[in-house]
Design a protein around this motif. Sequence first.
Motif, PDB file in Angstrom:
ATOM      1  N   VAL A  27       0.816  -1.224   0.000  1.00  0.00           N
ATOM      2  CA  VAL A  27       0.000   0.000   0.000  1.00  0.00           C
ATOM      3  C   VAL A  27       0.845   1.267   0.000  1.00  0.00           C
ATOM      4  CG1 VAL A  27      -1.852  -1.192   1.249  1.00  0.00           C
ATOM      5  CG2 VAL A  27      -0.146   0.100   2.535  1.00  0.00           C
ATOM      6  N   GLN A  28       2.143   1.161   0.187  1.00  0.00           N
ATOM      7  CA  GLN A  28       2.968   2.356   0.396  1.00  0.00           C
ATOM      8  C   GLN A  28       2.977   3.300  -0.801  1.00  0.00           C
ATOM      9  OE1 GLN A  28       6.719   0.481   1.792  1.00  0.00           O
ATOM     10  NE2 GLN A  28       6.519   1.760   3.599  1.00  0.00           N
ATOM     11  N   TRP A  29       3.401   2.811  -1.962  1.00  0.00           N
ATOM     12  CA  TRP A  29       3.550   3.699  -3.111  1.00  0.00           C
ATOM     13  C   TRP A  29       2.220   4.258  -3.617  1.00  0.00           C
ATOM     14  CZ3 TRP A  29       7.750   6.154  -4.383  1.00  0.00           C
ATOM     15  CH2 TRP A  29       8.984   5.637  -4.008  1.00  0.00           C
ATOM     16  N   PRO A  30       1.162   3.459  -3.715  1.00  0.00           N
ATOM     17  CA  PRO A  30      -0.114   4.047  -4.146  1.00  0.00           C
ATOM     18  C   PRO A  30      -0.578   5.197  -3.255  1.00  0.00           C
ATOM     19  CG  PRO A  30      -0.225   1.667  -4.297  1.00  0.00           C
ATOM     20  CD  PRO A  30       1.064   1.989  -3.603  1.00  0.00           C
ATOM     21  N   TYR A  31      -0.461   5.032  -1.943  1.00  0.00           N
ATOM     22  CA  TYR A  31      -0.927   6.089  -1.043  1.00  0.00           C
ATOM     23  C   TYR A  31       0.031   7.273  -1.001  1.00  0.00           C
ATOM     24  CZ  TYR A  31      -5.210   4.066   0.723  1.00  0.00           C
ATOM     25  OH  TYR A  31      -6.500   3.614   0.817  1.00  0.00           O
ATOM     26  N   LEU A  32       1.313   7.047  -1.260  1.00  0.00           N
ATOM     27  CA  LEU A  32       2.248   8.167  -1.364  1.00  0.00           C
ATOM     28  C   LEU A  32       1.879   9.058  -2.542  1.00  0.00           C
ATOM     29  CD1 LEU A  32       4.882   9.643  -0.545  1.00  0.00           C
ATOM     30  CD2 LEU A  32       6.100   8.082  -2.095  1.00  0.00           C
ATOM     31  N   VAL A  33       1.606   8.454  -3.683  1.00  0.00           N
ATOM     32  CA  VAL A  33       1.211   9.224  -4.871  1.00  0.00           C
ATOM     33  C   VAL A  33      -0.102   9.953  -4.622  1.00  0.00           C
ATOM     34  CG1 VAL A  33       0.516   9.045  -7.290  1.00  0.00           C
ATOM     35  CG2 VAL A  33       2.465   7.705  -6.441  1.00  0.00           C
ATOM     36  N   ILE A  34      -1.072   9.266  -4.021  1.00  0.00           N
ATOM     37  CA  ILE A  34      -2.362   9.893  -3.722  1.00  0.00           C
ATOM     38  C   ILE A  34      -2.170  11.111  -2.818  1.00  0.00           C
ATOM     39  CG2 ILE A  34      -4.544   9.583  -2.470  1.00  0.00           C
ATOM     40  CD1 ILE A  34      -4.505   6.655  -3.495  1.00  0.00           C
ATOM     41  N   GLY A  35      -1.351  10.955  -1.772  1.00  0.00           N
ATOM     42  CA  GLY A  35      -1.120  12.057  -0.847  1.00  0.00           C
ATOM     43  C   GLY A  35      -0.519  13.275  -1.529  1.00  0.00           C
ATOM     44  N   LEU A  36       0.450  13.060  -2.403  1.00  0.00           N
ATOM     45  CA  LEU A  36       1.101  14.180  -3.097  1.00  0.00           C
ATOM     46  C   LEU A  36       0.144  14.860  -4.074  1.00  0.00           C
ATOM     47  CD1 LEU A  36       4.635  12.639  -3.772  1.00  0.00           C
ATOM     48  CD2 LEU A  36       3.982  14.285  -1.996  1.00  0.00           C
ATOM     49  N   VAL A  37      -0.668  14.066  -4.778  1.00  0.00           N
ATOM     50  CA  VAL A  37      -1.646  14.646  -5.706  1.00  0.00           C
ATOM     51  C   VAL A  37      -2.665  15.495  -4.957  1.00  0.00           C
ATOM     52  CG1 VAL A  37      -3.562  14.097  -7.261  1.00  0.00           C
ATOM     53  CG2 VAL A  37      -1.380  12.892  -7.487  1.00  0.00           C
ATOM     54  N   VAL A  38      -3.156  14.989  -3.840  1.00  0.00           N
ATOM     55  CA  VAL A  38      -4.172  15.708  -3.060  1.00  0.00           C
ATOM     56  C   VAL A  38      -3.609  17.019  -2.503  1.00  0.00           C
ATOM     57  CG1 VAL A  38      -5.527  15.625  -0.927  1.00  0.00           C
ATOM     58  CG2 VAL A  38      -5.553  13.683  -2.503  1.00  0.00           C
ATOM     59  N   LEU A  39      -2.401  16.992  -1.989  1.00  0.00           N
ATOM     60  CA  LEU A  39      -1.795  18.221  -1.469  1.00  0.00           C
ATOM     61  C   LEU A  39      -1.555  19.224  -2.598  1.00  0.00           C
ATOM     62  CD1 LEU A  39       0.745  16.770   1.127  1.00  0.00           C
ATOM     63  CD2 LEU A  39      -1.414  17.934   1.590  1.00  0.00           C
ATOM     64  N   GLY A  40      -1.195  18.731  -3.783  1.00  0.00           N
ATOM     65  CA  GLY A  40      -1.050  19.623  -4.931  1.00  0.00           C
ATOM     66  C   GLY A  40      -2.373  20.249  -5.328  1.00  0.00           C
ATOM     67  N   TRP A  41      -3.458  19.463  -5.238  1.00  0.00           N
ATOM     68  CA  TRP A  41      -4.795  19.990  -5.547  1.00  0.00           C
ATOM     69  C   TRP A  41      -5.205  21.060  -4.542  1.00  0.00           C
ATOM     70  CZ3 TRP A  41      -6.295  18.562 -10.190  1.00  0.00           C
ATOM     71  CH2 TRP A  41      -7.577  18.908 -10.620  1.00  0.00           C
ATOM     72  N   ALA A  42      -4.830  20.877  -3.289  1.00  0.00           N
ATOM     73  CA  ALA A  42      -5.119  21.894  -2.267  1.00  0.00           C
ATOM     74  C   ALA A  42      -4.438  23.216  -2.607  1.00  0.00           C
ATOM     75  CB  ALA A  42      -4.660  21.394  -0.895  1.00  0.00           C
ATOM     76  N   ALA A  43      -3.187  23.130  -3.073  1.00  0.00           N
ATOM     77  CA  ALA A  43      -2.467  24.346  -3.456  1.00  0.00           C
ATOM     78  C   ALA A  43      -3.135  25.031  -4.647  1.00  0.00           C
ATOM     79  CB  ALA A  43      -1.013  23.997  -3.788  1.00  0.00           C
ATOM     80  N   LEU A  44      -3.639  24.236  -5.599  1.00  0.00           N
ATOM     81  CA  LEU A  44      -4.315  24.804  -6.764  1.00  0.00           C
ATOM     82  C   LEU A  44      -5.598  25.523  -6.359  1.00  0.00           C
ATOM     83  CD1 LEU A  44      -4.482  25.085  -9.837  1.00  0.00           C
ATOM     84  CD2 LEU A  44      -5.603  22.846  -9.918  1.00  0.00           C
TER      85      LEU A  44
END
Length: 438
Positions: free
Chosen positions: A208-225
């Motif tokens: 589960v590590q890599w899938p959730y790492l990518v999800i976390g980074l995408v979500v934080l990037g969306w917050a910045a947008l």
Amino acid sequence: MEARTVTEDTSMPAADTMHAGTGRIWLPLVLIVSLFFLWGGANNLNDVLIAQFKKAFVLSDFEAGLVQSAFYLGYFLIAMPAGMYMRRFGYKSAVVFGLMLYGIGALLFWPAAEKATYGMFLFALFVIASGLAFLETSANPFVTLLGPPETATRRLNLAQAFNPLGSIAGILIGQHFIFSGVEHTPEQLAAMSDAQRVAYYVSETKAVQWPYLVIGLVVLGWAALILATRFPKAAAPRATATPTAGSGVMGRLLRDKFFIGAMLAQFFYVGAQVGVWSYTIRYVQATMHGTPAKLAANFLTAELVCFMVGRFAGAALMKYVAPVRLLFAFAAINVVLTLYAVVHPGISGAYALAACSFFMSVMYPTIFALGVEGRSDDERKLGSGLLVMTIIGGAVLTAIMGAVSDRSSMSDAMVVPACSFAIIALFAWRRRTVRSAI
């Protein structure tokens, strides 16, 4: 708590907002609709996690169901604070804060996998759910405000149609990037050495590590947008009734029997939906012996496709059929389908559960819209928080289904959602009767 009128998103200065009728509204609308996709993915990845953690940590159905209990406990505890936060700081601020919690929770999966501790995973899921409570509390009522009040229910159903797209994405991520396809029988595990068995459990946990790492980074990037985007003014609808002078917003809501009915219906709906989806993989494996989880996940994907098609079909049908009547008909059909899955376990029962998802599609947004329609802005915001709190039904009924399965069978556990759909049908019937009398 004195009611006040809010006519714009207070998360942005007045100079930085624009009216909903201008051509620049498209970007905020796209960003808000994207939230339905993002939390759909998070919700349905839990269905994969139940099967994965059951294998990695050797859990019973009840223990594996704690994935949903931890997740929806976050909704229950945070929904009202989210509503109060939104009332104070506005829709945009609540969305950004929710996305930050979502992203942080996803990133916590990495250390949880390193520690190989089930409790840490449950805490990470609680943090994710806390963020989603902010997102759902703010996005759902915001969509109902972006247009004429008479089409609010249909508009929310249409926006919610993007939620199953995220759900399908979540299942595909789990199916192809988390499930290894390697499953050992108890006899095979017993024949392994201690080192081999530990290595197997560690590899399944770290999947589960890599899938959730990518999800976390995408979500934080969306917050910045979203933080960098100007949001429109959102005028509150005029309430259909004048509030009693001096009475608190919360008191008015909790004294309203129709709002209480909406809360109960939402509690049982979420419990039914989460329960059916959470245990679909287990239902297929338990009733179609020898089916691996990776293959059984195809039935869950089929359910989500049916759910997505139902969302668009439901929004179209609401042009011709009153939403409350459609809700009653769909709930009654689902009582029959879930009972069929109880009586006829196996492939036909699995198909019945897939069809059930089509008719579940309109329930959440329709119940939500019926609960907040005709209310003042303060009632709408706090009422949204109360309605999102009822998502705790996903924790309660999923745990009950797990307990029934452990004591009886997974097919018998489908009696729980059957009873839930019966309660939803009763809610819709009573609302339909009252509206017909008006």
